[in-house]
Design an enzyme around this catalytic site. Structure first.
Site, PDB file in Angstrom:
ATOM      1  CE  LYS A 135      44.506  75.473  49.259  1.00  0.00           C
ATOM      2  NZ  LYS A 135      45.351  74.292  48.997  1.00  0.00           N
ATOM      3  CB  SER A 142      43.570  71.359  50.873  1.00  0.00           C
ATOM      4  OG  SER A 142      44.661  71.911  50.159  1.00  0.00           O
ATOM      5  CB  SER A 160      45.889  70.443  47.588  1.00  0.00           C
ATOM      6  OG  SER A 160      45.702  69.782  48.791  1.00  0.00           O
TER       7      SER A 160
HETATM    8  N1  GLN Z   1      45.578  65.494  50.839  1.00  0.00           N
HETATM    9  C1  GLN Z   1      46.920  65.865  51.107  1.00  0.00           C
HETATM   10  C2  GLN Z   1      47.087  66.237  52.555  1.00  0.00           C
HETATM   11  O1  GLN Z   1      46.114  66.287  53.245  1.00  0.00           O
HETATM   12  C3  GLN Z   1      47.344  66.956  50.186  1.00  0.00           C
HETATM   13  C4  GLN Z   1      47.260  68.332  50.705  1.00  0.00           C
HETATM   14  C5  GLN Z   1      47.815  69.380  49.792  1.00  0.00           C
HETATM   15  O2  GLN Z   1      48.258  69.090  48.688  1.00  0.00           O
HETATM   16  N2  GLN Z   1      47.838  70.612  50.266  1.00  0.00           N
HETATM   17  O3  GLN Z   1      48.169  66.456  53.007  1.00  0.00           O
END
Ligand code: GLN
Length: 476
Positions: A77, A152, A176
């Site tokens: 990532k 994400s 994420s």
């Molecule tokens: N969907 C969550 C957020 O937007 C998780 C994001 C993540 O785990 N980086 O904060």
């Protein structure tokens, strides 16, 4: 034609000389090109991946023993630093910025001869659940291109889902890794907080962030965890594993499993997902496990607490991106310093990141600190106490990963609150620091995959992986 199943199987093919690392890398590069429209990668390291593969092939021919990840093709990532490679966090503010060092977790994989094929698209600064918040464009779900891959770490999930690499790294601050794994039908592990070094991971919310692993099976994910879950003096928040744990060992016994009442009897959950979780509970009982329903009346508070605390941490972490030390510098003429910062940040950050910086600054501000930030911290404490009490009686907790399967592209823009609320089942593990894994088990009548999430107590990843293995062999 090479089809990847497990690392062990791939290594036996290398030993039998039915395949070479170079052929495998070429195959992945071809697939990346064929699936370009999915937008999973920000950059592909074509030349260096081929060179590394060729060098490994020579090594094997000359009789040098294979290391644990000899020729294993991975993607990362784009929030994980890799020396001399660009790292953007999918943000314009880091356009053109090159990593000055390699993250510890990635270095451990490189030391075992993994081949890095490229860096993957994601939501900007890992903020999002659909991979639509990227300065590099949205990522599409390979199973249905009108759907999101989750976020994400959507690019990493799609890279594994569509065979553009063998395994991939993501980061999980509130789901994420687990949620995109669920939306894409693959395995996604978020280790407990402090299990893998965060050194070299671009920070979103430092007391929540953890590097996670995407794979096609649990055995490979466990091997990656073995390699990466090692102490690092550069991350003072790590647990020190003494002696080092072997996550690949796999005992089987009967387990005590807690199912959350509020997770299945919840108006936001898709009825088909609820029904499968209920039948899983019955199947586990039939197999001789204890599988009880328990209450977690705090569940309604987890999403608000998560968004208050993470935006507060993000507003502080992202303060460093001012256009002086990193990346983008605006061309607009400035007469004074504040204006200079303002222009850089206005141009450099996308809408979701701006929203979170403002929200975080607000909840930390003098008049509101006690009402929001302090209250959210109290909820976090109550959740941790609750989790400790649950794990006195149970080995693991099982609940859905997400209340829905992969949703349509564009929904997020229409209803961002619905997207935040859909994090209800994943943020829990980050608030409490426990490990969680998404295991793909079912197919919905809308043809999208979904599975379950298993959570275990801190430092109980071995148990977590055992139960995950049991459940996935259950539905094979
Ligand atoms: N969907 C969550 C957020 O937007 C998780 C994001 C993540 O785990 N980086 O904060």
């Amino acid at each position: 034609m090479f089809i990847f199943t497990t690392i062990e199987e791939f290594h036996s093919q290398l030993k039998n000389e039915t395949i070479s690392c170079s052929e495998v890398v070429e195959k992945y590069l071809r697939t990346i090109k064929e699936k370009k429209q999915l937008n999973a990668f920000i950059e592909v390291y074509e030349k260096e991946a081929l060179e590394k593969a060729a060098a490994l092939d020579v090594q094997l021919k000359t009789g040098i023993a294979m290391k644990k990840l000899h020729g294993v093709v991975i993607a990362i990532k784009d929030v994980i630093c890799y020396k001399d490679h660009k790292v953007t966090a999918a943000s314009n503010i880091l356009k053109g910025f090159t990593s000055l060092y390699t993250s510890t977790a990635l270095q451990y994989l490189i030391d075992e001869d993994a081949i890095i094929i490229g860096n993957c698209n994601c939501d900007e600064f890992a903020m999002g659940s659909s991979n639509e918040n990227s300065a590099y464009g949205k990522v599409l779900n390979g199973l249905n291109e009108t759907k999101v891959p989750g976020g994400s770490s959507g690019g990493s999930a799609v890279a594994v889902q569509m065979d553009m690499c063998m395994l991939a790294l993501g980061s999980d601050t509130g789901g994420s890794v687990r949620q995109p794994a669920d939306f894409c039908g693959i395995v996604g592990l978020k280790p407990g907080y402090g299990t893998i070094s965060r050194y070299g991971l671009i920070a979103y919310a430092s007391s929540f962030d953890q590097i996670g692993i995407f794979g096609k099976n649990i055995e490979d994910v466990a091997l990656f965890l073995n390699i990466m879950a090692r102490s690092d003096v550069k991350d003072s928040t790590m647990n020190l594993h003494q002696p080092v744990i072997d996550y690949t060992k796999n005992a089987h016994r009967k387990y005590k499993i807690a199912f959350l009442n509020q997770a299945v009897n919840n108006s936001i959950i898709d009825p088909e997902i609820a029904q499968k979780i209920n039948s899983l509970q019955n199947d586990l009982i039939k197999q001789g496990n204890v599988a009880n329903s328990i209450d977690l009346d705090l569940l309604d508070f987890v999403v608000p607490a998560y968004y208050v605390l993470t935006t507060a941490e993000a507003s502080s972490n992202l303060g460093r991106y001012d256009g002086i030390r990193y990346g983008n510098i605006s061309n607009v003429q400035n007469s004074e310093l504040n204006e200079f910062y303002l222009n850089n940040r206005t141009e450099g950050f996308g809408w979701e990141v701006k929203r979170r910086i403002m929200l975080g600054t607000f909840v930390l501000s003098a008049g509101y600190y006690d009402t929001y930030f302090f209250k959210a911290q109290q909820i976090r404490r109550l959740l941790i106490n609750k989790v400790l009490a649950i794990f006195m009686d149970y080995d693991v907790i099982v609940m859905p990963v997400s209340p829905v399967t992969a949703f349509n592209i564009g929904r997020n823009e229409i209803d961002p609150i619905a997207t935040y609320m859909a994090d209800i089942f994943t943020v829990f593990a980050n608030l409490t620091g426990i490990p969680g894994i998404a295991v793909p088990l079912f197919s919905h009548s809308n043809n999208m995959p979904f599975g379950v999430q298993i959570m275990a107590n801190k430092e109980q990843e071995v148990l977590l992986l055992e139960v995950a293995e049991m459940l996935s062999s259950f539905y094979k």
